[in-house]
Scaffold this motif. Structure first.
Motif, mmCIF file in Angstrom:
data_model
loop_
_atom_site.group_PDB
_atom_site.id
_atom_site.type_symbol
_atom_site.label_atom_id
_atom_site.label_comp_id
_atom_site.label_asym_id
_atom_site.label_seq_id
_atom_site.Cartn_x
_atom_site.Cartn_y
_atom_site.Cartn_z
ATOM 1 N N LEU A 135 0.807 -1.229 0.000
ATOM 2 C CA LEU A 135 0.000 0.000 0.000
ATOM 3 C C LEU A 135 0.844 1.285 0.000
ATOM 4 C CD1 LEU A 135 -3.361 0.610 1.626
ATOM 5 C CD2 LEU A 135 -1.569 2.274 2.084
ATOM 6 N N PRO A 136 1.858 1.440 0.855
ATOM 7 C CA PRO A 136 2.643 2.690 0.822
ATOM 8 C C PRO A 136 3.278 2.954 -0.548
ATOM 9 C CG PRO A 136 3.111 1.458 2.818
ATOM 10 C CD PRO A 136 2.311 0.555 1.937
ATOM 11 N N PHE A 137 3.733 1.896 -1.212
ATOM 12 C CA PHE A 137 4.319 2.069 -2.545
ATOM 13 C C PHE A 137 3.276 2.538 -3.550
ATOM 14 C CE2 PHE A 137 4.885 0.040 -6.721
ATOM 15 C CZ PHE A 137 6.033 0.696 -7.147
ATOM 16 N N ILE A 138 2.104 1.871 -3.555
ATOM 17 C CA ILE A 138 1.049 2.231 -4.513
ATOM 18 C C ILE A 138 0.549 3.647 -4.251
ATOM 19 C CG2 ILE A 138 -1.238 1.584 -5.384
ATOM 20 C CD1 ILE A 138 -0.635 -1.288 -4.543
ATOM 21 N N LYS A 139 0.568 4.059 -2.992
ATOM 22 C CA LYS A 139 0.068 5.375 -2.609
ATOM 23 C C LYS A 139 0.902 6.515 -3.205
ATOM 24 C CE LYS A 139 -1.973 7.345 1.575
ATOM 25 N NZ LYS A 139 -3.365 7.020 1.219
#
Length: 392
Positions: free
Chosen positions: A165-169
Protein backbone atom coordinates in the motif's frame (compact mmCIF):
# COMPACT_ATOMS: atom_id res chain seq x y z
CA UNK A 1 -63.30 5.36 -11.97
CA UNK A 2 -61.85 3.52 -8.99
CA UNK A 3 -63.93 0.45 -9.87
CA UNK A 4 -62.54 0.55 -13.41
CA UNK A 5 -58.98 0.71 -12.08
CA UNK A 6 -59.59 -2.29 -9.83
CA UNK A 7 -61.07 -4.23 -12.77
CA UNK A 8 -58.06 -3.48 -14.98
CA UNK A 9 -55.66 -4.54 -12.20
CA UNK A 10 -57.63 -7.76 -11.79
CA UNK A 11 -57.33 -8.46 -15.52
CA UNK A 12 -53.57 -7.89 -15.41
CA UNK A 13 -53.18 -10.25 -12.45
CA UNK A 14 -55.39 -12.87 -14.13
CA UNK A 15 -53.42 -12.64 -17.37
CA UNK A 16 -50.26 -13.34 -15.39
CA UNK A 17 -51.72 -16.28 -13.42
CA UNK A 18 -53.56 -18.09 -16.23
CA UNK A 19 -50.40 -19.33 -18.05
CA UNK A 20 -49.06 -20.73 -14.76
CA UNK A 21 -52.37 -22.49 -14.18
CA UNK A 22 -52.14 -24.18 -17.58
CA UNK A 23 -48.55 -25.26 -16.84
CA UNK A 24 -49.71 -26.83 -13.55
CA UNK A 25 -52.57 -28.63 -15.33
CA UNK A 26 -50.21 -29.91 -18.02
CA UNK A 27 -47.67 -31.23 -15.46
CA UNK A 28 -50.45 -32.83 -13.39
CA UNK A 29 -51.66 -34.65 -16.51
CA UNK A 30 -48.16 -35.80 -17.51
CA UNK A 31 -47.45 -37.25 -14.06
CA UNK A 32 -51.03 -38.49 -13.66
CA UNK A 33 -53.38 -39.89 -16.32
CA UNK A 34 -50.90 -39.17 -19.13
CA UNK A 35 -48.02 -41.09 -17.56
CA UNK A 36 -48.77 -44.23 -19.60
CA UNK A 37 -48.54 -42.28 -22.86
CA UNK A 38 -44.97 -41.19 -22.06
CA UNK A 39 -43.80 -44.59 -20.86
CA UNK A 40 -41.53 -45.16 -23.85
CA UNK A 41 -38.66 -47.01 -22.18
CA UNK A 42 -37.36 -48.63 -19.04
CA UNK A 43 -35.96 -46.23 -16.40
CA UNK A 44 -32.53 -47.32 -15.18
CA UNK A 45 -31.27 -47.06 -11.59
CA UNK A 46 -28.33 -44.84 -10.65
CA UNK A 47 -26.41 -44.76 -7.38
CA UNK A 48 -23.68 -42.25 -6.59
CA UNK A 49 -21.07 -43.09 -3.97
CA UNK A 50 -20.41 -39.57 -2.70
CA UNK A 51 -17.94 -40.29 0.06
CA UNK A 52 -15.90 -43.16 1.47
CA UNK A 53 -14.53 -43.07 5.03
CA UNK A 54 -12.07 -45.53 6.57
CA UNK A 55 -12.86 -45.88 10.29
CA UNK A 56 -11.11 -48.40 12.58
CA UNK A 57 -11.88 -51.82 11.03
CA UNK A 58 -14.70 -50.57 8.88
CA UNK A 59 -15.30 -48.88 5.54
CA UNK A 60 -18.23 -46.44 5.45
CA UNK A 61 -19.69 -45.41 2.08
CA UNK A 62 -22.23 -42.59 1.78
CA UNK A 63 -24.49 -43.36 -1.18
CA UNK A 64 -27.24 -41.32 -2.85
CA UNK A 65 -29.99 -42.47 -5.21
CA UNK A 66 -29.53 -40.08 -8.15
CA UNK A 67 -31.63 -42.09 -10.60
CA UNK A 68 -35.28 -41.61 -11.62
CA UNK A 69 -36.67 -44.61 -9.68
CA UNK A 70 -36.52 -45.92 -6.10
CA UNK A 71 -33.82 -48.54 -5.47
CA UNK A 72 -32.74 -50.89 -2.72
CA UNK A 73 -29.12 -51.46 -1.74
CA UNK A 74 -28.67 -55.23 -1.42
CA UNK A 75 -24.92 -55.90 -1.55
CA UNK A 76 -21.50 -54.32 -1.02
CA UNK A 77 -18.07 -55.44 -2.13
CA UNK A 78 -14.44 -54.39 -1.69
CA UNK A 79 -12.03 -55.06 -4.57
CA UNK A 80 -14.72 -57.26 -6.23
CA UNK A 81 -15.10 -59.45 -3.13
CA UNK A 82 -18.53 -59.46 -1.51
CA UNK A 83 -18.62 -58.51 2.18
CA UNK A 84 -21.45 -58.32 4.72
CA UNK A 85 -22.70 -54.78 5.17
CA UNK A 86 -25.19 -52.82 7.23
CA UNK A 87 -27.19 -50.01 5.63
CA UNK A 88 -28.37 -47.11 7.79
CA UNK A 89 -31.16 -46.10 8.19
CA UNK A 90 -32.26 -48.76 5.63
CA UNK A 91 -31.43 -49.98 2.15
CA UNK A 92 -34.54 -48.62 0.37
CA UNK A 93 -33.82 -45.23 -1.20
CA UNK A 94 -36.22 -42.83 -2.84
CA UNK A 95 -34.79 -40.41 -5.41
CA UNK A 96 -31.99 -38.24 -3.94
CA UNK A 97 -32.24 -40.03 -0.58
CA UNK A 98 -28.93 -40.99 1.07
CA UNK A 99 -27.81 -43.93 3.17
CA UNK A 100 -24.65 -45.02 4.99
CA UNK A 101 -23.27 -48.43 3.99
CA UNK A 102 -21.03 -49.85 6.72
CA UNK A 103 -18.67 -52.64 5.60
CA UNK A 104 -16.61 -54.47 8.27
CA UNK A 105 -13.13 -54.68 6.72
CA UNK A 106 -9.53 -54.66 7.96
CA UNK A 107 -8.13 -52.07 5.56
CA UNK A 108 -4.52 -50.96 5.30
CA UNK A 109 -3.50 -47.33 5.17
CA UNK A 110 -2.25 -45.98 1.81
CA UNK A 111 -3.50 -49.02 -0.14
CA UNK A 112 -5.91 -48.57 -3.08
CA UNK A 113 -9.47 -49.92 -2.85
CA UNK A 114 -12.49 -50.21 -5.12
CA UNK A 115 -15.80 -49.99 -3.26
CA UNK A 116 -18.80 -51.54 -5.03
CA UNK A 117 -22.52 -51.17 -4.29
CA UNK A 118 -25.15 -53.42 -5.91
CA UNK A 119 -28.87 -52.58 -6.04
CA UNK A 120 -31.92 -54.84 -6.23
CA UNK A 121 -31.95 -55.26 -10.03
CA UNK A 122 -28.31 -56.45 -10.04
CA UNK A 123 -26.73 -53.20 -11.25
CA UNK A 124 -23.37 -52.49 -9.62
CA UNK A 125 -21.78 -49.08 -8.99
CA UNK A 126 -18.24 -48.47 -7.79
CA UNK A 127 -15.85 -45.81 -6.53
CA UNK A 128 -12.07 -46.10 -6.64
CA UNK A 129 -9.97 -44.85 -3.73
CA UNK A 130 -6.33 -44.30 -4.66
CA UNK A 131 -5.00 -44.48 -1.10
CA UNK A 132 -6.92 -45.33 2.05
CA UNK A 133 -6.57 -42.87 4.93
CA UNK A 134 -8.20 -42.80 8.38
CA UNK A 135 -11.33 -40.65 8.52
CA UNK A 136 -10.73 -37.42 10.39
CA UNK A 137 -12.35 -37.16 13.81
CA UNK A 138 -13.06 -33.65 15.17
CA UNK A 139 -10.48 -33.01 17.87
CA UNK A 140 -8.99 -29.85 19.32
CA UNK A 141 -5.53 -30.72 17.98
CA UNK A 142 -6.84 -31.24 14.45
CA UNK A 143 -8.89 -28.04 14.61
CA UNK A 144 -5.75 -26.14 15.66
CA UNK A 145 -3.81 -27.80 12.82
CA UNK A 146 -6.38 -26.64 10.25
CA UNK A 147 -6.36 -23.15 11.79
CA UNK A 148 -2.57 -22.97 11.44
CA UNK A 149 -2.68 -24.16 7.82
CA UNK A 150 -5.52 -21.70 7.04
CA UNK A 151 -3.49 -18.91 8.60
CA UNK A 152 -0.43 -19.82 6.52
CA UNK A 153 -2.27 -20.02 3.21
CA UNK A 154 -4.90 -17.34 3.84
CA UNK A 155 -4.28 -14.64 6.42
CA UNK A 156 -0.48 -14.24 6.35
CA UNK A 157 -0.11 -14.01 2.53
CA UNK A 158 -2.91 -11.43 2.27
CA UNK A 159 -1.40 -9.35 5.06
CA UNK A 160 2.00 -9.45 3.34
CA UNK A 161 0.37 -8.26 0.11
CA UNK A 162 -1.15 -5.30 1.97
CA UNK A 163 2.38 -4.03 2.62
CA UNK A 164 2.38 -2.82 -0.99
CA UNK A 165 0.00 0.00 0.00
CA UNK A 166 2.64 2.69 0.82
CA UNK A 167 4.32 2.07 -2.55
CA UNK A 168 1.05 2.23 -4.51
CA UNK A 169 0.07 5.37 -2.61
CA UNK A 170 3.09 7.32 -3.92
CA UNK A 171 2.99 6.39 -7.62
CA UNK A 172 1.61 8.48 -10.51
CA UNK A 173 -1.93 8.26 -11.85
CA UNK A 174 -1.03 6.13 -14.87
CA UNK A 175 0.90 3.71 -12.68
CA UNK A 176 -2.05 3.66 -10.28
CA UNK A 177 -4.30 2.70 -13.19
CA UNK A 178 -1.81 -0.08 -13.94
CA UNK A 179 -2.24 -1.46 -10.42
CA UNK A 180 -6.04 -1.21 -10.59
CA UNK A 181 -5.98 -3.17 -13.85
CA UNK A 182 -3.48 -5.57 -12.27
CA UNK A 183 -6.01 -6.09 -9.48
CA UNK A 184 -8.72 -6.89 -12.04
CA UNK A 185 -6.39 -9.38 -13.74
CA UNK A 186 -5.60 -11.07 -10.42
CA UNK A 187 -9.29 -11.34 -9.59
CA UNK A 188 -10.22 -12.68 -13.03
CA UNK A 189 -7.71 -15.49 -12.59
CA UNK A 190 -9.17 -16.30 -9.15
CA UNK A 191 -12.71 -16.39 -10.60
CA UNK A 192 -11.68 -18.73 -13.42
CA UNK A 193 -9.78 -20.87 -10.90
CA UNK A 194 -12.90 -21.15 -8.72
CA UNK A 195 -15.01 -22.22 -11.71
CA UNK A 196 -12.43 -24.81 -12.74
CA UNK A 197 -12.32 -26.25 -9.20
CA UNK A 198 -16.13 -26.32 -8.99
CA UNK A 199 -16.46 -28.20 -12.30
CA UNK A 200 -13.70 -30.60 -11.26
CA UNK A 201 -15.48 -31.40 -7.98
CA UNK A 202 -18.81 -31.85 -9.78
CA UNK A 203 -17.26 -34.17 -12.38
CA UNK A 204 -15.56 -36.32 -9.75
CA UNK A 205 -18.18 -36.49 -6.99
CA UNK A 206 -21.59 -35.30 -8.25
CA UNK A 207 -24.01 -37.42 -10.23
CA UNK A 208 -24.92 -36.42 -13.76
CA UNK A 209 -28.50 -35.72 -12.65
CA UNK A 210 -27.25 -32.62 -10.82
CA UNK A 211 -26.02 -31.14 -14.14
CA UNK A 212 -22.78 -29.99 -12.51
CA UNK A 213 -21.63 -27.52 -15.19
CA UNK A 214 -25.07 -25.89 -15.38
CA UNK A 215 -25.26 -25.81 -11.57
CA UNK A 216 -21.94 -23.96 -11.46
CA UNK A 217 -23.07 -21.51 -14.16
CA UNK A 218 -26.38 -20.85 -12.38
CA UNK A 219 -24.73 -20.23 -9.00
CA UNK A 220 -22.09 -17.94 -10.56
CA UNK A 221 -24.73 -15.81 -12.33
CA UNK A 222 -27.06 -15.60 -9.31
CA UNK A 223 -24.15 -14.75 -7.02
CA UNK A 224 -22.95 -12.08 -9.44
CA UNK A 225 -26.40 -10.47 -9.73
CA UNK A 226 -27.11 -10.51 -6.00
CA UNK A 227 -23.71 -9.17 -4.97
CA UNK A 228 -23.59 -6.64 -7.82
CA UNK A 229 -26.90 -5.15 -6.64
CA UNK A 230 -25.76 -4.96 -3.01
CA UNK A 231 -22.31 -3.71 -4.09
CA UNK A 232 -23.83 -0.88 -6.14
CA UNK A 233 -25.88 0.19 -3.12
CA UNK A 234 -22.74 0.17 -0.96
CA UNK A 235 -20.78 2.27 -3.46
CA UNK A 236 -23.65 4.74 -3.87
CA UNK A 237 -23.81 5.28 -0.13
CA UNK A 238 -20.05 5.83 -0.06
CA UNK A 239 -20.04 8.22 -3.04
CA UNK A 240 -20.71 11.22 -0.81
CA UNK A 241 -17.15 10.95 0.49
CA UNK A 242 -14.11 10.57 -1.75
CA UNK A 243 -12.42 8.63 1.07
CA UNK A 244 -15.34 6.26 1.75
CA UNK A 245 -15.66 4.98 -1.81
CA UNK A 246 -12.18 3.35 -1.93
CA UNK A 247 -12.98 1.62 1.36
CA UNK A 248 -16.29 0.33 -0.03
CA UNK A 249 -14.58 -1.09 -3.13
CA UNK A 250 -11.78 -2.62 -1.03
CA UNK A 251 -14.44 -4.22 1.20
CA UNK A 252 -16.13 -5.83 -1.82
CA UNK A 253 -12.76 -7.10 -3.05
CA UNK A 254 -12.06 -8.55 0.41
CA UNK A 255 -15.42 -10.34 0.47
CA UNK A 256 -14.88 -11.75 -3.01
CA UNK A 257 -11.38 -12.99 -2.15
CA UNK A 258 -12.68 -14.34 1.17
CA UNK A 259 -15.30 -16.44 -0.60
CA UNK A 260 -12.62 -17.76 -2.95
CA UNK A 261 -10.32 -18.61 -0.01
CA UNK A 262 -13.22 -20.35 1.73
CA UNK A 263 -13.48 -22.65 -1.29
CA UNK A 264 -9.71 -23.12 -1.22
CA UNK A 265 -9.94 -24.07 2.46
CA UNK A 266 -12.66 -26.62 1.63
CA UNK A 267 -10.31 -28.23 -0.88
CA UNK A 268 -7.44 -28.30 1.63
CA UNK A 269 -9.57 -29.86 4.37
CA UNK A 270 -11.01 -32.47 2.01
CA UNK A 271 -7.55 -33.35 0.69
CA UNK A 272 -6.25 -33.87 4.23
CA UNK A 273 -9.28 -36.01 5.02
CA UNK A 274 -8.62 -38.23 2.00
CA UNK A 275 -4.93 -38.47 2.83
CA UNK A 276 -3.98 -37.26 -0.66
CA UNK A 277 -1.87 -34.26 0.26
CA UNK A 278 1.35 -33.81 2.22
CA UNK A 279 1.79 -30.40 3.80
CA UNK A 280 5.48 -29.92 3.10
CA UNK A 281 7.27 -26.61 3.54
CA UNK A 282 7.40 -26.26 -0.25
CA UNK A 283 3.61 -26.56 -0.56
CA UNK A 284 2.97 -23.97 2.15
CA UNK A 285 5.43 -21.59 0.48
CA UNK A 286 3.68 -22.17 -2.84
CA UNK A 287 0.25 -21.26 -1.43
CA UNK A 288 1.71 -18.25 0.34
CA UNK A 289 3.38 -16.96 -2.83
CA UNK A 290 0.19 -17.42 -4.84
CA UNK A 291 -2.09 -15.74 -2.29
CA UNK A 292 0.22 -12.81 -1.50
CA UNK A 293 -0.98 -11.18 -4.72
CA UNK A 294 -4.50 -11.05 -3.24
CA UNK A 295 -3.30 -8.41 -0.76
CA UNK A 296 -2.31 -6.16 -3.67
CA UNK A 297 -5.90 -6.33 -4.92
CA UNK A 298 -7.12 -4.86 -1.62
CA UNK A 299 -4.29 -2.34 -1.25
CA UNK A 300 -4.79 -0.75 -4.71
CA UNK A 301 -8.17 0.93 -4.04
CA UNK A 302 -7.33 1.66 -0.38
CA UNK A 303 -4.26 3.64 -1.51
CA UNK A 304 -6.48 6.53 -2.70
CA UNK A 305 -8.07 7.07 0.70
CA UNK A 306 -6.80 7.92 4.15
CA UNK A 307 -4.35 5.40 5.60
CA UNK A 308 -6.50 3.49 8.11
CA UNK A 309 -4.46 0.66 9.60
CA UNK A 310 -7.41 -0.82 11.51
CA UNK A 311 -9.67 -1.01 8.46
CA UNK A 312 -6.84 -2.35 6.33
CA UNK A 313 -6.18 -5.14 8.83
CA UNK A 314 -9.92 -5.90 8.97
CA UNK A 315 -9.99 -6.19 5.16
CA UNK A 316 -7.09 -8.64 5.33
CA UNK A 317 -8.90 -10.77 7.90
CA UNK A 318 -12.11 -10.76 5.84
CA UNK A 319 -10.13 -11.95 2.81
CA UNK A 320 -7.85 -14.47 4.54
CA UNK A 321 -9.63 -16.00 7.54
CA UNK A 322 -12.34 -17.86 5.55
CA UNK A 323 -9.58 -20.31 4.55
CA UNK A 324 -9.59 -21.52 8.18
CA UNK A 325 -13.37 -22.06 8.28
CA UNK A 326 -13.25 -23.74 4.89
CA UNK A 327 -10.55 -26.13 6.10
CA UNK A 328 -12.60 -27.04 9.18
CA UNK A 329 -15.72 -27.77 7.12
CA UNK A 330 -13.80 -29.56 4.37
CA UNK A 331 -11.95 -31.75 6.85
CA UNK A 332 -14.79 -32.63 9.19
CA UNK A 333 -18.08 -32.46 7.22
CA UNK A 334 -17.07 -32.36 3.56
CA UNK A 335 -19.89 -32.31 0.99
CA UNK A 336 -19.23 -32.18 -2.78
CA UNK A 337 -22.52 -30.37 -3.41
CA UNK A 338 -21.84 -27.55 -0.93
CA UNK A 339 -18.27 -27.26 -2.21
CA UNK A 340 -19.56 -26.65 -5.74
CA UNK A 341 -22.05 -24.08 -4.41
CA UNK A 342 -19.45 -22.11 -2.43
CA UNK A 343 -16.90 -22.17 -5.23
CA UNK A 344 -19.57 -20.86 -7.62
CA UNK A 345 -20.58 -18.12 -5.17
CA UNK A 346 -16.92 -17.12 -4.85
CA UNK A 347 -16.53 -16.85 -8.64
CA UNK A 348 -19.69 -14.74 -8.97
CA UNK A 349 -18.54 -12.45 -6.18
CA UNK A 350 -15.20 -11.89 -7.86
CA UNK A 351 -16.79 -11.17 -11.25
CA UNK A 352 -18.94 -8.43 -9.73
CA UNK A 353 -15.88 -6.87 -8.10
CA UNK A 354 -14.12 -6.83 -11.49
CA UNK A 355 -17.07 -4.93 -13.01
CA UNK A 356 -16.95 -2.41 -10.15
CA UNK A 357 -13.20 -1.94 -10.66
CA UNK A 358 -13.63 -1.37 -14.40
CA UNK A 359 -16.31 1.23 -13.74
CA UNK A 360 -14.04 2.97 -11.24
CA UNK A 361 -11.21 3.02 -13.77
CA UNK A 362 -13.52 4.82 -16.19
CA UNK A 363 -14.46 7.33 -13.51
CA UNK A 364 -10.75 7.85 -12.77
CA UNK A 365 -10.28 9.13 -16.32
CA UNK A 366 -9.52 6.03 -18.40
CA UNK A 367 -12.74 6.23 -20.41
CA UNK A 368 -12.10 3.56 -23.04
CA UNK A 369 -10.09 1.16 -20.83
CA UNK A 370 -7.62 0.64 -23.69
CA UNK A 371 -4.60 2.57 -22.45
CA UNK A 372 -1.22 0.86 -22.22
CA UNK A 373 -1.30 0.98 -18.42
CA UNK A 374 -4.69 -0.77 -18.20
CA UNK A 375 -3.97 -3.39 -20.88
CA UNK A 376 -0.52 -4.21 -19.48
CA UNK A 377 -1.81 -4.25 -15.89
CA UNK A 378 -4.57 -6.71 -16.76
CA UNK A 379 -2.15 -8.96 -18.64
CA UNK A 380 0.51 -8.86 -15.91
CA UNK A 381 -2.12 -9.69 -13.26
CA UNK A 382 -3.20 -12.82 -15.12
CA UNK A 383 0.39 -13.83 -15.83
CA UNK A 384 1.55 -13.35 -12.22
CA UNK A 385 -1.31 -15.49 -10.90
CA UNK A 386 -0.60 -18.22 -13.44
CA UNK A 387 3.12 -18.32 -12.64
CA UNK A 388 2.56 -18.41 -8.89
CA UNK A 389 -0.09 -21.12 -9.30
CA UNK A 390 2.57 -23.41 -10.79
CA UNK A 391 4.24 -23.59 -7.36
CA UNK A 392 1.05 -24.79 -5.65
Amino acid sequence: MELSDNTSKGKVIASGIIPFAFVIIMMAYIFGPGADLLDLGIPLPEITIEKVDFVDSEIQATVRNTGPIPVEVVMADVNDRIHPAAVEPDGFLERYETALVRIPFDWNEAEPYIIGITVDDGTRFEKEIEAAAPALQPTLDLAVFFAIIGTYVGIIPVMIGLLWLPFIKKISKSKYHFFLALTAGLLLFLALDSIEEAIEVSDESLAGSFNGALLVATVVVLSFLGLYYSGEKLVQRASSSKFAKPVAIALMISIGIGLHNFGEGLAIGAAVGMGSIAFSTFLIVGFALHNTTEGIAIAAPMSRGKLMIGKLAAMGMIAGSPAIFGAWIGGFVYSPFTSVIFLGIGAGAIFQVIVILMKWLREEGDKNLSSASVASGFAVGMLVMYLTSIFV
